[in-house]
Write an enzyme that holds these catalytic residues in place. Structure first.
Site, PDB file in Angstrom:
ATOM      1  N   GLN A 105      -7.184   0.776 -14.750  1.00 12.74           N
ATOM      2  CA  GLN A 105      -6.091  -0.899 -15.672  1.00 12.74           C
ATOM      3  C   GLN A 105      -6.634  -1.527 -15.037  1.00 12.74           C
ATOM      4  O   GLN A 105      -5.588  -2.417 -15.361  1.00 12.74           O
ATOM      5  CB  GLN A 105      -4.576   0.396 -14.699  1.00 12.74           C
ATOM      6  CG  GLN A 105      -3.866   1.070 -15.596  1.00 12.74           C
ATOM      7  CD  GLN A 105      -2.788   1.949 -14.382  1.00 12.74           C
ATOM      8  OE1 GLN A 105      -2.160   1.943 -14.544  1.00 12.74           O
ATOM      9  NE2 GLN A 105      -2.738   2.477 -13.982  1.00 12.74           N
ATOM     10  N   ASN A 106      -7.335  -1.899 -13.860  1.00 12.46           N
ATOM     11  CA  ASN A 106      -7.881  -3.092 -13.554  1.00 12.46           C
ATOM     12  C   ASN A 106      -8.327  -4.181 -14.453  1.00 12.46           C
ATOM     13  O   ASN A 106      -8.749  -3.953 -15.483  1.00 12.46           O
ATOM     14  CB  ASN A 106      -8.059  -3.044 -12.260  1.00 12.46           C
ATOM     15  CG  ASN A 106      -7.646  -2.124 -11.283  1.00 12.46           C
ATOM     16  OD1 ASN A 106      -5.977  -2.144 -11.656  1.00 12.46           O
ATOM     17  ND2 ASN A 106      -8.001  -1.837  -9.843  1.00 12.46           N
ATOM     18  N   ASP A 108     -10.687  -6.763 -13.193  1.00 13.81           N
ATOM     19  CA  ASP A 108     -10.933  -7.395 -12.349  1.00 13.81           C
ATOM     20  C   ASP A 108     -12.665  -7.284 -12.534  1.00 13.81           C
ATOM     21  O   ASP A 108     -12.917  -8.065 -11.537  1.00 13.81           O
ATOM     22  CB  ASP A 108     -10.241  -8.075 -11.201  1.00 13.81           C
ATOM     23  CG  ASP A 108      -9.832  -5.394 -10.584  1.00 13.81           C
ATOM     24  OD1 ASP A 108     -11.475  -5.060 -11.155  1.00 13.81           O
ATOM     25  OD2 ASP A 108      -9.647  -5.727  -9.233  1.00 13.81           O
ATOM     26  N   HIS A 123      -6.559  -1.486 -19.975  1.00  9.53           N
ATOM     27  CA  HIS A 123      -5.735  -3.052 -20.128  1.00  9.53           C
ATOM     28  C   HIS A 123      -6.426  -4.637 -20.730  1.00  9.53           C
ATOM     29  O   HIS A 123      -6.811  -5.072 -20.516  1.00  9.53           O
ATOM     30  CB  HIS A 123      -5.009  -3.142 -19.127  1.00  9.53           C
ATOM     31  CG  HIS A 123      -3.500  -2.644 -18.453  1.00  9.53           C
ATOM     32  ND1 HIS A 123      -2.865  -1.966 -17.317  1.00  9.53           N
ATOM     33  CD2 HIS A 123      -3.774  -1.139 -19.722  1.00  9.53           C
ATOM     34  CE1 HIS A 123      -2.245  -1.267 -17.915  1.00  9.53           C
ATOM     35  NE2 HIS A 123      -2.275  -0.814 -19.107  1.00  9.53           N
ATOM     36  N   CYS A 154     -12.534 -20.351 -35.019  1.00  8.26           N
ATOM     37  CA  CYS A 154     -11.126 -20.057 -36.400  1.00  8.26           C
ATOM     38  C   CYS A 154     -10.621 -20.786 -35.698  1.00  8.26           C
ATOM     39  O   CYS A 154      -9.122 -21.328 -37.031  1.00  8.26           O
ATOM     40  CB  CYS A 154     -10.871 -18.406 -36.336  1.00  8.26           C
ATOM     41  SG  CYS A 154     -10.574 -18.351 -34.663  1.00  8.26           S
ATOM     42  N   GLY A 191      -4.308   4.133  -6.269  1.00  6.48           N
ATOM     43  CA  GLY A 191      -3.646   3.395  -6.381  1.00  6.48           C
ATOM     44  C   GLY A 191      -2.778   2.428  -7.671  1.00  6.48           C
ATOM     45  O   GLY A 191      -3.694   1.551  -7.469  1.00  6.48           O
ATOM     46  N   SER A 193       1.102   3.007  -9.231  1.00  7.56           N
ATOM     47  CA  SER A 193       2.412   3.237  -9.055  1.00  7.56           C
ATOM     48  C   SER A 193       2.748   4.037  -9.878  1.00  7.56           C
ATOM     49  O   SER A 193       3.829   4.473  -9.719  1.00  7.56           O
ATOM     50  CB  SER A 193       2.991   1.681  -9.109  1.00  7.56           C
ATOM     51  OG  SER A 193       2.870   0.860 -10.576  1.00  7.56           O
ATOM     52  N   ASN A 217      -3.249   7.159  -2.245  1.00 12.41           N
ATOM     53  CA  ASN A 217      -2.154   5.705  -2.629  1.00 12.41           C
ATOM     54  C   ASN A 217      -1.251   5.840  -1.041  1.00 12.41           C
ATOM     55  O   ASN A 217      -1.087   7.094  -0.786  1.00 12.41           O
ATOM     56  CB  ASN A 217      -1.587   6.751  -3.203  1.00 12.41           C
ATOM     57  CG  ASN A 217      -0.701   4.963  -3.699  1.00 12.41           C
ATOM     58  OD1 ASN A 217      -0.140   4.025  -2.774  1.00 12.41           O
ATOM     59  ND2 ASN A 217      -0.553   5.261  -5.051  1.00 12.41           N
ATOM     60  N   ALA A 235      -7.424   3.447   0.318  1.00 12.32           N
ATOM     61  CA  ALA A 235      -8.413   3.710  -0.682  1.00 12.32           C
ATOM     62  C   ALA A 235     -10.192   3.842   0.209  1.00 12.32           C
ATOM     63  O   ALA A 235     -11.026   4.379  -0.080  1.00 12.32           O
ATOM     64  CB  ALA A 235      -8.685   3.699  -2.157  1.00 12.32           C
TER      65      ALA A 235
HETATM   66  P1  OAD Z   1       1.290  -1.447  -9.239  1.00 13.53           P
HETATM   67  O1  OAD Z   1       1.081  -3.154  -8.088  1.00 13.53           O
HETATM   68  O2  OAD Z   1       2.497  -1.271  -9.306  1.00 13.53           O
HETATM   69  O3  OAD Z   1       0.713  -0.167  -8.094  1.00 13.53           O
HETATM   70  C1  OAD Z   1      -0.116  -0.597  -7.012  1.00 13.53           C
HETATM   71  C2  OAD Z   1       0.100   0.849  -6.274  1.00 13.53           C
HETATM   72  O4  OAD Z   1      -1.353   0.552  -5.245  1.00 13.53           O
HETATM   73  C3  OAD Z   1       1.346   1.210  -5.353  1.00 13.53           C
HETATM   74  O5  OAD Z   1       1.051   1.605  -5.792  1.00 13.53           O
HETATM   75  C4  OAD Z   1       0.667   1.171  -3.897  1.00 13.53           C
HETATM   76  O6  OAD Z   1       1.369   1.854  -3.015  1.00 13.53           O
HETATM   77  C5  OAD Z   1      -1.094   0.882  -4.128  1.00 13.53           C
HETATM   78  N1  OAD Z   1      -1.819   0.610  -2.987  1.00 13.53           N
HETATM   79  C6  OAD Z   1      -1.401  -0.431  -1.877  1.00 13.53           C
HETATM   80  N2  OAD Z   1      -2.341  -0.674  -1.217  1.00 13.53           N
HETATM   81  C7  OAD Z   1      -3.767   0.099  -1.362  1.00 13.53           C
HETATM   82  C8  OAD Z   1      -4.710   0.414  -0.842  1.00 13.53           C
HETATM   83  N3  OAD Z   1      -5.390  -0.083   0.079  1.00 13.53           N
HETATM   84  N4  OAD Z   1      -5.777   1.712  -1.473  1.00 13.53           N
HETATM   85  C9  OAD Z   1      -4.527   2.188  -2.939  1.00 13.53           C
HETATM   86  N5  OAD Z   1      -3.681   2.741  -2.747  1.00 13.53           N
HETATM   87  C10 OAD Z   1      -2.928   1.116  -2.670  1.00 13.53           C
HETATM   88  O7  OAD Z   1      -0.491  -2.239 -10.146  1.00 13.53           O
HETATM   89  P2  OAD Z   1      -0.634  -0.342 -10.689  1.00 13.53           P
HETATM   90  O8  OAD Z   1       0.132   0.216 -10.717  1.00 13.53           O
HETATM   91  O9  OAD Z   1      -1.979  -0.373 -11.676  1.00 13.53           O
HETATM   92  O10 OAD Z   1      -0.422  -3.772 -16.806  1.00 13.53           O
HETATM   93  O11 OAD Z   1      -0.316  -0.970 -12.216  1.00 13.53           O
HETATM   94  C11 OAD Z   1      -0.469  -0.741 -13.555  1.00 13.53           C
HETATM   95  C12 OAD Z   1       0.199  -2.093 -14.441  1.00 13.53           C
HETATM   96  O12 OAD Z   1       1.262  -2.325 -14.410  1.00 13.53           O
HETATM   97  C13 OAD Z   1      -1.172  -2.973 -14.133  1.00 13.53           C
HETATM   98  O13 OAD Z   1      -2.503  -2.678 -15.300  1.00 13.53           O
HETATM   99  C14 OAD Z   1      -0.368  -4.423 -15.282  1.00 13.53           C
HETATM  100  C15 OAD Z   1       0.840  -4.333 -14.706  1.00 13.53           C
HETATM  101  O14 OAD Z   1       2.296  -4.376 -15.045  1.00 13.53           O
HETATM  102  C16 OAD Z   1      -0.947  -4.968 -17.408  1.00 13.53           C
HETATM  103  O15 OAD Z   1      -0.935  -6.057 -17.394  1.00 13.53           O
HETATM  104  C17 OAD Z   1      -0.935  -4.261 -18.832  1.00 13.53           C
END
Ligand code: OAD
Length: 251
Positions: A105-106, A108, A123, A154, A191, A193, A217, A235
């Site tokens: 979903q990243n 980067d 994404h 365009c 990693g 949520s 996580n 991770a």
């Molecule tokens: P979140 O910021 O919602 O969640 C990050 C998760 O990583 C949390 O559950 C943390 O506990 C965990 N975490 C933190 N440090 C960590 C580590 N060192 N190792 C492993 N896990 C760790 O991010 P996403 O779940 O990626 O969408 O969010 C999903 C989507 O929501 C994103 O892609 C974005 C956002 O809205 C769009 O922009 C379309």
């Protein structure tokens, strides 16, 4: 034995060694140890001046410069960041598994910089640009602050090739991701949520398909109670340990 390896369940080691197909879903947490803030942290800290609702096509229309500059800043941040040991471990593990699918979903690009092949970007990517009509790819080496440039073909404003709220996910990426989740032997959710759809449904698809499902996580998520195994910790420590435990010659 490396201390982190003691937390890796034998069941997972055995499943990885014999798996034909492994599917991995990553979220912002895998890049946290590279210094890229997660979305959750963002709401509390560094990015709190920028509201999630600003990741919306209407916000770009209303104030293109604000949205553009936020993405220029994020691009600078990820360009200065380095892939961490977690990204690197996944790139190594890929070489041991016959069919390996990494879905992220990243936006980067850190998985690719660590050497992962065929990454499915659900994404999009903040390293790519498109016109506002989403019809023309625009090549931009060093995006600058100020107003976004205009598309040379365009004339519409250029935007990052990322998915904003209310926009559909790239169809081919979605189809491939759901197929890989439904038909794997082991599914790793790392990693994330697990609250943003449709990515959050991928682990459930894997469960329904009979895969061994694993969450990595440091914190509990809504998925924690549903998966077969949870590995609690960062991770960047657990993935190298997992790789070493499953394939001791992996280093
Ligand atoms: P979140 O910021 O919602 O969640 C990050 C998760 O990583 C949390 O559950 C943390 O506990 C965990 N975490 C933190 N440090 C960590 C580590 N060192 N190792 C492993 N896990 C760790 O991010 P996403 O779940 O990626 O969408 O969010 C999903 C989507 O929501 C994103 O892609 C974005 C956002 O809205 C769009 O922009 C379309």
């Amino acid at each position: 034995m490396h201390p982190d390896m003691r937390v890796i369940p034998n069941e997972l080691i055995a499943a990885l060694r014999t798996a034909r197909r492994v599917t991995v879903l990553t979220g912002a947490g895998i890049s946290a140890e590279s210094g890229v803030p997660t979305f959750r942290e963002a709401q509390a800290g560094l990015w709190s001046h920028y509201h999630p609702e600003d990741r919306h096509p209407d916000a770009f229309q209303r104030n293109p410069q604000l949205v553009w500059e936020w993405y220029v800043w994020r691009r600078q941040l990820v360009s200065a960041a380095q892939p961490n040991a977690g990204h690197a471990a996944l790139a190594v593990m890929q070489t041991y598994v016959p069919q390996w699918t990494l879905i992220t979903q990243n936006v980067d690009g850190l998985h690719q910089r660590a050497g992962s092949q065929g990454v499915i970007e659900l994404h999009g990517s903040l390293l790519r640009y498109v016109c506002s009509a989403r019809q023309h790819i625009v090549s931009l080496e060093a995006p600058a602050m100020g107003m976004p440039p205009v598309c040379p073909r365009c004339g519409s404003l250029v935007r990052p090739d990322v998915v904003w709220f209310g926009e559909p996910l790239p169809v081919a990426a979605m189809v491939e991701a759901f197929e890989a989740a439904a038909h794997c032997d082991v599914f790793l959710s790392i990693g994330t949520s697990g609250v943003v759809q449709p990515a959050a449904s991928l682990p459930l698809e894997a469960l329904a398909g009979g895969a061994l499902t694993v969450e990595i996580n440091p914190d509990e998520t809504p998925l924690s109670r549903r998966v077969d195994l949870t590995l609690r910790g960062p991770a960047g420590q657990l993935l190298p340990a997992l790789g070493r435990a499953a394939w001791p010659d992996a280093d």
